[in-house]
Design a protein around this motif. Structure first.
Motif, PDB file in Angstrom:
ATOM      1  N   THR A 106       0.864  -1.172   0.000  1.00  0.00           N
ATOM      2  CA  THR A 106       0.000   0.000   0.000  1.00  0.00           C
ATOM      3  C   THR A 106       0.900   1.221   0.000  1.00  0.00           C
ATOM      4  OG1 THR A 106      -1.712  -1.210   1.201  1.00  0.00           O
ATOM      5  CG2 THR A 106      -1.854   1.205   1.226  1.00  0.00           C
ATOM      6  N   VAL A 107       0.736   2.071  -1.000  1.00  0.00           N
ATOM      7  CA  VAL A 107       1.581   3.259  -1.143  1.00  0.00           C
ATOM      8  C   VAL A 107       0.721   4.513  -1.126  1.00  0.00           C
ATOM      9  CG1 VAL A 107       3.430   2.007  -2.321  1.00  0.00           C
ATOM     10  CG2 VAL A 107       1.606   3.068  -3.671  1.00  0.00           C
ATOM     11  N   GLU A 108       1.395   5.682  -1.170  1.00  0.00           N
ATOM     12  CA  GLU A 108       0.716   6.961  -0.965  1.00  0.00           C
ATOM     13  C   GLU A 108      -0.101   7.452  -2.152  1.00  0.00           C
ATOM     14  OE1 GLU A 108       4.484   7.154  -0.936  1.00  0.00           O
ATOM     15  OE2 GLU A 108       4.126   5.969   0.850  1.00  0.00           O
ATOM     16  N   SER A 109       0.296   7.081  -3.382  1.00  0.00           N
ATOM     17  CA  SER A 109      -0.396   7.658  -4.532  1.00  0.00           C
ATOM     18  C   SER A 109      -0.480   6.666  -5.688  1.00  0.00           C
ATOM     19  CB  SER A 109       0.339   8.916  -5.011  1.00  0.00           C
ATOM     20  OG  SER A 109       1.578   8.563  -5.611  1.00  0.00           O
ATOM     21  N   PRO A 110      -1.487   6.827  -6.535  1.00  0.00           N
ATOM     22  CA  PRO A 110      -1.578   5.989  -7.732  1.00  0.00           C
ATOM     23  C   PRO A 110      -0.352   6.150  -8.626  1.00  0.00           C
ATOM     24  CG  PRO A 110      -3.662   7.083  -7.352  1.00  0.00           C
ATOM     25  CD  PRO A 110      -2.677   7.690  -6.397  1.00  0.00           C
ATOM     26  N   GLU A 111       0.219   7.349  -8.650  1.00  0.00           N
ATOM     27  CA  GLU A 111       1.394   7.585  -9.499  1.00  0.00           C
ATOM     28  C   GLU A 111       2.584   6.752  -9.029  1.00  0.00           C
ATOM     29  OE1 GLU A 111      -1.577  10.623  -9.923  1.00  0.00           O
ATOM     30  OE2 GLU A 111      -0.484  10.084  -8.097  1.00  0.00           O
ATOM     31  N   LEU A 112       2.800   6.678  -7.715  1.00  0.00           N
ATOM     32  CA  LEU A 112       3.893   5.867  -7.182  1.00  0.00           C
ATOM     33  C   LEU A 112       3.635   4.393  -7.444  1.00  0.00           C
ATOM     34  CD1 LEU A 112       6.509   5.402  -5.663  1.00  0.00           C
ATOM     35  CD2 LEU A 112       5.217   5.581  -3.512  1.00  0.00           C
ATOM     36  N   ALA A 113       2.412   3.935  -7.239  1.00  0.00           N
ATOM     37  CA  ALA A 113       2.081   2.533  -7.498  1.00  0.00           C
ATOM     38  C   ALA A 113       2.333   2.194  -8.964  1.00  0.00           C
ATOM     39  CB  ALA A 113       0.620   2.250  -7.135  1.00  0.00           C
ATOM     40  N   ARG A 114       1.887   3.052  -9.866  1.00  0.00           N
ATOM     41  CA  ARG A 114       2.090   2.817 -11.301  1.00  0.00           C
ATOM     42  C   ARG A 114       3.585   2.777 -11.628  1.00  0.00           C
ATOM     43  NH1 ARG A 114       0.808  -0.106 -14.884  1.00  0.00           N
ATOM     44  NH2 ARG A 114      -1.344   0.236 -14.397  1.00  0.00           N
ATOM     45  N   GLU A 115       4.381   3.650 -11.015  1.00  0.00           N
ATOM     46  CA  GLU A 115       5.832   3.670 -11.249  1.00  0.00           C
ATOM     47  C   GLU A 115       6.459   2.338 -10.827  1.00  0.00           C
ATOM     48  OE1 GLU A 115       9.622   5.816  -9.144  1.00  0.00           O
ATOM     49  OE2 GLU A 115       7.865   7.073  -9.524  1.00  0.00           O
ATOM     50  N   LEU A 116       6.059   1.826  -9.667  1.00  0.00           N
ATOM     51  CA  LEU A 116       6.590   0.555  -9.180  1.00  0.00           C
ATOM     52  C   LEU A 116       6.140  -0.605 -10.059  1.00  0.00           C
ATOM     53  CD1 LEU A 116       6.078   1.173  -5.364  1.00  0.00           C
ATOM     54  CD2 LEU A 116       8.243   1.292  -6.643  1.00  0.00           C
ATOM     55  N   ILE A 117       4.877  -0.602 -10.454  1.00  0.00           N
ATOM     56  CA  ILE A 117       4.353  -1.633 -11.350  1.00  0.00           C
ATOM     57  C   ILE A 117       5.117  -1.617 -12.664  1.00  0.00           C
ATOM     58  CG2 ILE A 117       2.347  -2.266 -12.770  1.00  0.00           C
ATOM     59  CD1 ILE A 117       0.609  -1.344 -10.329  1.00  0.00           C
ATOM     60  N   ASP A 118       5.326  -0.440 -13.232  1.00  0.00           N
ATOM     61  CA  ASP A 118       6.056  -0.326 -14.497  1.00  0.00           C
ATOM     62  C   ASP A 118       7.481  -0.859 -14.377  1.00  0.00           C
ATOM     63  OD1 ASP A 118       3.807   0.740 -15.699  1.00  0.00           O
ATOM     64  OD2 ASP A 118       4.528   2.818 -15.619  1.00  0.00           O
ATOM     65  N   LYS A 119       8.136  -0.617 -13.241  1.00  0.00           N
ATOM     66  CA  LYS A 119       9.493  -1.127 -13.027  1.00  0.00           C
ATOM     67  C   LYS A 119       9.495  -2.652 -12.965  1.00  0.00           C
ATOM     68  CE  LYS A 119      11.573   2.792 -10.598  1.00  0.00           C
ATOM     69  NZ  LYS A 119      12.161   3.232  -9.305  1.00  0.00           N
ATOM     70  N   LEU A 120       8.509  -3.238 -12.302  1.00  0.00           N
ATOM     71  CA  LEU A 120       8.438  -4.697 -12.228  1.00  0.00           C
ATOM     72  C   LEU A 120       8.163  -5.297 -13.607  1.00  0.00           C
ATOM     73  CD1 LEU A 120       6.487  -5.154  -8.881  1.00  0.00           C
ATOM     74  CD2 LEU A 120       8.872  -5.783  -9.319  1.00  0.00           C
ATOM     75  N   ILE A 121       7.289  -4.674 -14.371  1.00  0.00           N
ATOM     76  CA  ILE A 121       6.979  -5.165 -15.719  1.00  0.00           C
ATOM     77  C   ILE A 121       8.183  -5.004 -16.637  1.00  0.00           C
ATOM     78  CG2 ILE A 121       5.559  -4.778 -17.779  1.00  0.00           C
ATOM     79  CD1 ILE A 121       3.208  -4.152 -15.819  1.00  0.00           C
ATOM     80  N   SER A 122       8.821  -3.848 -16.617  1.00  0.00           N
ATOM     81  CA  SER A 122       9.979  -3.636 -17.492  1.00  0.00           C
ATOM     82  C   SER A 122      11.153  -4.519 -17.086  1.00  0.00           C
ATOM     83  CB  SER A 122      10.390  -2.163 -17.518  1.00  0.00           C
ATOM     84  OG  SER A 122      10.922  -1.765 -16.279  1.00  0.00           O
ATOM     85  N   GLY A 123      11.154  -5.002 -15.848  1.00  0.00           N
ATOM     86  CA  GLY A 123      12.190  -5.918 -15.374  1.00  0.00           C
ATOM     87  C   GLY A 123      11.889  -7.372 -15.693  1.00  0.00           C
ATOM     88  N   GLY A 124      10.901  -7.620 -16.539  1.00  0.00           N
ATOM     89  CA  GLY A 124      10.575  -8.983 -16.955  1.00  0.00           C
ATOM     90  C   GLY A 124       9.274  -9.522 -16.400  1.00  0.00           C
ATOM     91  N   GLY A 125       8.512  -8.696 -15.694  1.00  0.00           N
ATOM     92  CA  GLY A 125       7.246  -9.135 -15.127  1.00  0.00           C
ATOM     93  C   GLY A 125       6.085  -8.971 -16.098  1.00  0.00           C
ATOM     94  N   SER A 126       4.883  -9.257 -15.608  1.00  0.00           N
ATOM     95  CA  SER A 126       3.684  -9.121 -16.437  1.00  0.00           C
ATOM     96  C   SER A 126       2.510  -8.686 -15.572  1.00  0.00           C
ATOM     97  CB  SER A 126       3.350 -10.440 -17.133  1.00  0.00           C
ATOM     98  OG  SER A 126       3.086 -11.455 -16.184  1.00  0.00           O
ATOM     99  N   GLU A 127       1.641  -7.894 -16.173  1.00  0.00           N
ATOM    100  CA  GLU A 127       0.452  -7.419 -15.467  1.00  0.00           C
ATOM    101  C   GLU A 127      -0.526  -8.567 -15.297  1.00  0.00           C
ATOM    102  OE1 GLU A 127      -1.743  -3.329 -15.844  1.00  0.00           O
ATOM    103  OE2 GLU A 127      -2.454  -4.679 -17.420  1.00  0.00           O
ATOM    104  N   ASN A 128      -1.072  -8.717 -14.102  1.00  0.00           N
ATOM    105  CA  ASN A 128      -2.084  -9.727 -13.842  1.00  0.00           C
ATOM    106  C   ASN A 128      -3.468  -9.093 -13.751  1.00  0.00           C
ATOM    107  OD1 ASN A 128      -2.835 -12.507 -13.206  1.00  0.00           O
ATOM    108  ND2 ASN A 128      -3.332 -11.724 -11.176  1.00  0.00           N
TER     109      ASN A 128
END
Length: 149
Positions: free
Chosen positions: A87-109
Motif C-alpha cells: 500500500t503506497v501513498e499515490s496511484p502515481e507511485l504505485a504505477r511507477e513501481l508496477i512499471d518497473k516490475l513489468i519492465s524488469g521482466g514481469g507481467s500485469e495480472n
C-alpha cells in the motif's frame, strides 16, 4: 525490540537476484548474507557457500525477508494463492513501481485502476513469479482519473 511482522520468501536459488531486483525497484536497505559468510559448523545440512542464508529488504512500511530453498523439492512460486500487498501513498507511485516490475521482466495480472470498493488496486507478477498487489486508499492524493504509466 518491538513486535513486528515480516514476509519471508524462499526461492529456488534465485533469492539474491530477486532481492537485488526488488531493491532496484523499491529502494530501501538491503542486507544479504550467504552461507559462506557464516560459521557453518553444526549445520544439519551442507549448504552451498553461495546460497543465501538470510536476506532482508527494509522498505517504508515493512520488511521483506528470505533465503534460498535448501532442498530439491519443486515449490510453486507463481500462484494467486498469495501476493505481497504494498500500500503506497499515490496511484502515481504505485504505477511507477508496477512499471518497473513489468519492465524488469514481469507481467500485469490485473490492471491498476479504481476498484469497486473505491480504492486503487492492481496486480503484477515479477520475473520470479511472485505476485505483487498494489493498493492506494481512496482518500489519498491523486485519486481522480485513471493512473497512467
Amino acid at each position: 525490540m518491538s513486535t513486528s511482522l515480516a514476509t519471508y520468501i524462499s526461492l529456488p536459488g534465485t533469492t539474491a537476484e530477486a532481492f537485488e531486483h526488488w531493491h532496484e525497484v523499491f529502494g530501501g536497505e538491503l542486507n544479504l548474507m550467504r552461507y559462506g559468510d557464516t560459521p557453518m559448523e553444526g549445520m544439519p545440512f551442507e549448504p552451498d557457500p553461495q546460497a543465501v542464508a538470510h536476506v532482508a529488504l527494509s522498505l517504508p512500511g515493512g520488511e521483506l525477508t528470505g533465503g534460498d530453498v535448501m532442498d530439491d523439492k519443486d515449490y510453486p512460486i507463481r500462484d494467486t494463492a498469495y501476493s505481497l500487498l504494498y500500500t503506497v501513498e499515490s496511484p502515481e507511485l504505485a504505477r511507477e513501481l508496477i512499471d518497473k516490475l513489468i519492465s524488469g521482466g514481469g507481467s500485469e495480472n490485473m490492471p491498476f485502476e479504481k476498484a469497486p470498493w473505491g480504492d486503487w488496486y492492481g496486480q503484477v507478477f515479477d520475473r520470479f513469479g511472485v505476485m505483487w498487489a498494489f493498493s492506494v486508499e481512496s482518500g489519498e492524493s491523486g485519486e481522480s482519473g485513471k493512473a497512467t504509466g
